[in-house]
Design an enzyme around this catalytic site. Sequence first.
Site, PDB file in Angstrom:
ATOM      1  N   ALA A   1       1.026 -16.130  15.741  1.00 29.47           N
ATOM      2  CA  ALA A   1       2.386 -16.121  16.254  1.00 29.47           C
ATOM      3  C   ALA A   1       2.522 -14.916  17.308  1.00 29.47           C
ATOM      4  O   ALA A   1       3.142 -14.968  18.343  1.00 29.47           O
ATOM      5  CB  ALA A   1       3.414 -16.094  15.243  1.00 29.47           C
ATOM      6  N   ARG A   2       1.997 -13.716  16.696  1.00 31.21           N
ATOM      7  CA  ARG A   2       2.187 -12.443  17.586  1.00 31.21           C
ATOM      8  C   ARG A   2       1.373 -12.612  18.795  1.00 31.21           C
ATOM      9  O   ARG A   2       2.037 -12.180  19.931  1.00 31.21           O
ATOM     10  CB  ARG A   2       1.649 -11.285  16.581  1.00 31.21           C
ATOM     11  CG  ARG A   2       2.646 -10.896  15.644  1.00 31.21           C
ATOM     12  CD  ARG A   2       1.864  -9.961  14.754  1.00 31.21           C
ATOM     13  NE  ARG A   2       3.007  -9.437  13.741  1.00 31.21           N
ATOM     14  CZ  ARG A   2       2.582  -8.959  12.534  1.00 31.21           C
ATOM     15  NH1 ARG A   2       1.291  -8.693  12.070  1.00 31.21           N
ATOM     16  NH2 ARG A   2       3.501  -8.375  11.673  1.00 31.21           N
TER      17      ARG A   2
ATOM     18  N   ARG B   1      -7.081   0.569   0.174  1.00 25.88           N
ATOM     19  CA  ARG B   1      -7.079  -0.889   0.204  1.00 25.88           C
ATOM     20  C   ARG B   1      -7.408  -1.676  -1.207  1.00 25.88           C
ATOM     21  O   ARG B   1      -7.001  -2.647  -1.836  1.00 25.88           O
ATOM     22  CB  ARG B   1      -7.627  -1.685   1.324  1.00 25.88           C
ATOM     23  CG  ARG B   1      -6.968  -1.934   2.555  1.00 25.88           C
ATOM     24  CD  ARG B   1      -7.477  -2.381   3.727  1.00 25.88           C
ATOM     25  NE  ARG B   1      -8.062  -3.780   3.578  1.00 25.88           N
ATOM     26  CZ  ARG B   1      -7.312  -4.700   3.994  1.00 25.88           C
ATOM     27  NH1 ARG B   1      -6.208  -4.490   4.381  1.00 25.88           N
ATOM     28  NH2 ARG B   1      -7.723  -5.962   3.939  1.00 25.88           N
TER      29      ARG B   1
ATOM     30  N   ASP C   1      -0.411 -13.621  12.670  1.00 22.47           N
ATOM     31  CA  ASP C   1      -1.042 -13.103  13.690  1.00 22.47           C
ATOM     32  C   ASP C   1      -1.253 -14.027  14.860  1.00 22.47           C
ATOM     33  O   ASP C   1      -1.076 -13.530  16.204  1.00 22.47           O
ATOM     34  CB  ASP C   1      -2.632 -12.758  13.221  1.00 22.47           C
ATOM     35  CG  ASP C   1      -2.552 -12.182  11.791  1.00 22.47           C
ATOM     36  OD1 ASP C   1      -2.760 -10.924  11.676  1.00 22.47           O
ATOM     37  OD2 ASP C   1      -2.135 -13.026  10.790  1.00 22.47           O
TER      38      ASP C   1
ATOM     39  N   HIS D   1      -7.038 -11.841   7.559  1.00 23.11           N
ATOM     40  CA  HIS D   1      -5.647 -11.207   7.958  1.00 23.11           C
ATOM     41  C   HIS D   1      -5.665  -9.841   7.830  1.00 23.11           C
ATOM     42  O   HIS D   1      -5.492  -9.181   6.518  1.00 23.11           O
ATOM     43  CB  HIS D   1      -4.429 -11.978   7.228  1.00 23.11           C
ATOM     44  CG  HIS D   1      -3.085 -11.132   7.204  1.00 23.11           C
ATOM     45  ND1 HIS D   1      -2.464 -11.324   8.432  1.00 23.11           N
ATOM     46  CD2 HIS D   1      -2.382 -10.620   6.284  1.00 23.11           C
ATOM     47  CE1 HIS D   1      -1.601 -10.456   8.412  1.00 23.11           C
ATOM     48  NE2 HIS D   1      -1.447  -9.851   7.281  1.00 23.11           N
TER      49      HIS D   1
ATOM     50  N   ALA E   1       1.453 -15.219   0.120  1.00 24.28           N
ATOM     51  CA  ALA E   1       1.552 -14.449   1.200  1.00 24.28           C
ATOM     52  C   ALA E   1       1.088 -12.805   0.981  1.00 24.28           C
ATOM     53  O   ALA E   1       1.126 -12.098   1.779  1.00 24.28           O
ATOM     54  CB  ALA E   1       3.265 -14.371   1.706  1.00 24.28           C
TER      55      ALA E   1
ATOM     56  N   GLN F   1       0.792  -1.169  -0.023  1.00 25.11           N
ATOM     57  CA  GLN F   1      -0.039  -0.051   0.024  1.00 25.11           C
ATOM     58  C   GLN F   1       0.783   1.254   0.100  1.00 25.11           C
ATOM     59  O   GLN F   1       1.831   1.193   0.731  1.00 25.11           O
ATOM     60  CB  GLN F   1      -0.730  -0.077   1.074  1.00 25.11           C
ATOM     61  CG  GLN F   1      -2.176   0.585   1.080  1.00 25.11           C
ATOM     62  CD  GLN F   1      -3.110   0.131   2.130  1.00 25.11           C
ATOM     63  OE1 GLN F   1      -3.029  -0.936   2.672  1.00 25.11           O
ATOM     64  NE2 GLN F   1      -4.286   0.704   2.229  1.00 25.11           N
TER      65      GLN F   1
HETATM   66  P1  NAD Z   1       8.379  -5.676  -1.633  1.00 26.04           P
HETATM   67  O1  NAD Z   1       8.272  -4.462  -2.708  1.00 26.04           O
HETATM   68  O2  NAD Z   1       9.902  -5.678  -1.101  1.00 26.04           O
HETATM   69  O3  NAD Z   1       8.909  -6.897  -2.803  1.00 26.04           O
HETATM   70  C1  NAD Z   1       7.661  -7.195  -3.803  1.00 26.04           C
HETATM   71  C2  NAD Z   1       8.537  -7.817  -4.901  1.00 26.04           C
HETATM   72  O4  NAD Z   1       7.494  -8.356  -5.785  1.00 26.04           O
HETATM   73  C3  NAD Z   1       9.565  -7.037  -5.585  1.00 26.04           C
HETATM   74  O5  NAD Z   1      10.914  -7.597  -5.757  1.00 26.04           O
HETATM   75  C4  NAD Z   1       8.989  -6.933  -7.024  1.00 26.04           C
HETATM   76  O6  NAD Z   1       9.952  -6.831  -8.201  1.00 26.04           O
HETATM   77  C5  NAD Z   1       8.280  -8.015  -7.074  1.00 26.04           C
HETATM   78  N1  NAD Z   1       7.186  -8.273  -8.250  1.00 26.04           N
HETATM   79  C6  NAD Z   1       6.230  -7.255  -8.521  1.00 26.04           C
HETATM   80  N2  NAD Z   1       5.451  -7.270  -9.480  1.00 26.04           N
HETATM   81  C7  NAD Z   1       5.968  -8.937  -9.867  1.00 26.04           C
HETATM   82  C8  NAD Z   1       5.412  -9.618 -11.029  1.00 26.04           C
HETATM   83  N3  NAD Z   1       4.780  -9.268 -11.685  1.00 26.04           N
HETATM   84  N4  NAD Z   1       6.178 -10.929 -10.945  1.00 26.04           N
HETATM   85  C9  NAD Z   1       7.282 -11.231 -10.192  1.00 26.04           C
HETATM   86  N5  NAD Z   1       7.727 -10.141  -9.259  1.00 26.04           N
HETATM   87  C10 NAD Z   1       6.913  -9.221  -9.046  1.00 26.04           C
HETATM   88  O7  NAD Z   1       7.344  -5.998  -1.005  1.00 26.04           O
HETATM   89  P2  NAD Z   1       7.387  -6.880   0.454  1.00 26.04           P
HETATM   90  O8  NAD Z   1       7.714  -6.007   1.640  1.00 26.04           O
HETATM   91  O9  NAD Z   1       8.374  -8.093   0.271  1.00 26.04           O
HETATM   92  O10 NAD Z   1       5.838  -7.361   0.669  1.00 26.04           O
HETATM   93  C11 NAD Z   1       5.374  -8.279  -0.487  1.00 26.04           C
HETATM   94  C12 NAD Z   1       3.788  -8.626  -0.221  1.00 26.04           C
HETATM   95  O11 NAD Z   1       3.580  -9.194   1.106  1.00 26.04           O
HETATM   96  C13 NAD Z   1       3.029  -7.344   0.111  1.00 26.04           C
HETATM   97  O12 NAD Z   1       1.823  -7.591  -0.473  1.00 26.04           O
HETATM   98  C14 NAD Z   1       3.000  -7.387   1.554  1.00 26.04           C
HETATM   99  O13 NAD Z   1       1.699  -6.703   2.053  1.00 26.04           O
HETATM  100  C15 NAD Z   1       2.799  -8.710   1.973  1.00 26.04           C
HETATM  101  N6  NAD Z   1       2.961  -9.098   3.102  1.00 26.04           N
HETATM  102  C16 NAD Z   1       2.288 -10.054   3.623  1.00 26.04           C
HETATM  103  C17 NAD Z   1       2.248 -10.583   5.236  1.00 26.04           C
HETATM  104  C18 NAD Z   1       1.310 -11.771   5.810  1.00 26.04           C
HETATM  105  O14 NAD Z   1       1.174 -11.607   6.841  1.00 26.04           O
HETATM  106  N7  NAD Z   1       0.803 -12.361   4.599  1.00 26.04           N
HETATM  107  C19 NAD Z   1       3.080 -10.179   5.915  1.00 26.04           C
HETATM  108  C20 NAD Z   1       3.834  -8.864   5.475  1.00 26.04           C
HETATM  109  C21 NAD Z   1       3.927  -8.436   4.082  1.00 26.04           C
END
Ligand code: NAD
Length: 315
Positions: free
Chosen positions: A154-155, A92, A152, A179, A122, A86
């Site tokens: 785990a937290r 969102r 969540d 989530h 994820a 975001q």
């Molecule tokens: P980030 O920006 O560091 O990494 C995202 C990666 O995805 C980048 O390397 C980018 O190049 C790649 N990407 C984008 N489009 C792509 C495509 N079409 N094909 C292949 N790769 C592509 O972001 P992050 O901090 O690693 O977060 C990633 C995701 O995980 C976010 O949606 C974030 O909200 C989510 N997240 C989920 C949880 C959970 O509990 N499920 C917790 C934390 C973060």
Amino acid sequence: MKTEKVNRVVLVGTGAVGCSYAYSLINQGVAEELVLIDVNEARAEGEAMDLNHGMPFAPSPMKVWSGNYQDCSNADIVVIAAGLAQKPGETRLELVEKNTIIFKQIVKNIMESGFNGIFLVATNPVDIMTYVTWKESGLPKERVIGSGTVLDSARLRFALGKYFNVDPRNVHAAIIGEHGDTELPVWSHAMIGIEHIDTVLKRKGDLEKECLHDIFVNVRDAAYQIIERKGATYYGIGMSLVRITKAILNNENSILTVSAYLNGEYGHNDVYIGVPVKINRSGIQEIVEVELNEKEKEQFNHSVEVLKGTMQLVI
Ligand code: NAD
């Protein structure tokens, strides 16, 4: 000569979350092969190089390389952590729309390789992205899993462990639902060691249970608090994804609160949401339907409604 089965994990998205997962996977020696894919190919290459340089210190050998979607053909698990986070001022819903477009292309590429393993998602909003993955892949619902509320939960276990001064591994408590903002704690089944949490609170003289409310609010809002301080969260989710990966590859029958497709369970249909499930080599072996109290049922129903409302706008 007998050839040993080699476990291959493909990671799509080598950003902060993806690489925390990769680093943790290597340090825990969970699979024999790890393939890194990112739209930013140079980044995936650099991460593979960097991770490989730690291999002399890993508990077991692992082959790590930056690859392409063809490498998914014989993968056991494909983990997707790709997508956008975001941006300030972005709703969102705008994020859901953008990540849905990205996911449709990624899943198409993966399926074209002939992939027939298990998806582990994820990317946020994780319940909806898992639904998109299931829909687009055509794989059985048991083999499409979201990280759901594993992090969540785990937290929550960590926070309760701190409050009661007990090893968090001895705390058995779960967060279920979306989530996100509508998730809920299942206090009716929370255990500290082998005692119900109410018994331990009574002994502590904490009859008002106000501490539980504060603990939950901090858990629910943890991501906001971390993002405010360091911009993103990634270590906790990285380790949560490894925990799920281990449950699958080691055929553990572990109970974890992942995002699973409901088909009548908890009185709901056609939604991916965080619930306790039994996980093994076949994916989601069984959804565990715990008896929720009236308040928990109400909160869970609300969480489903909110998710379905958002989903309707993109699916
Ligand atoms: P980030 O920006 O560091 O990494 C995202 C990666 O995805 C980048 O390397 C980018 O190049 C790649 N990407 C984008 N489009 C792509 C495509 N079409 N094909 C292949 N790769 C592509 O972001 P992050 O901090 O690693 O977060 C990633 C995701 O995980 C976010 O949606 C974030 O909200 C989510 N997240 C989920 C949880 C959970 O509990 N499920 C917790 C934390 C973060």
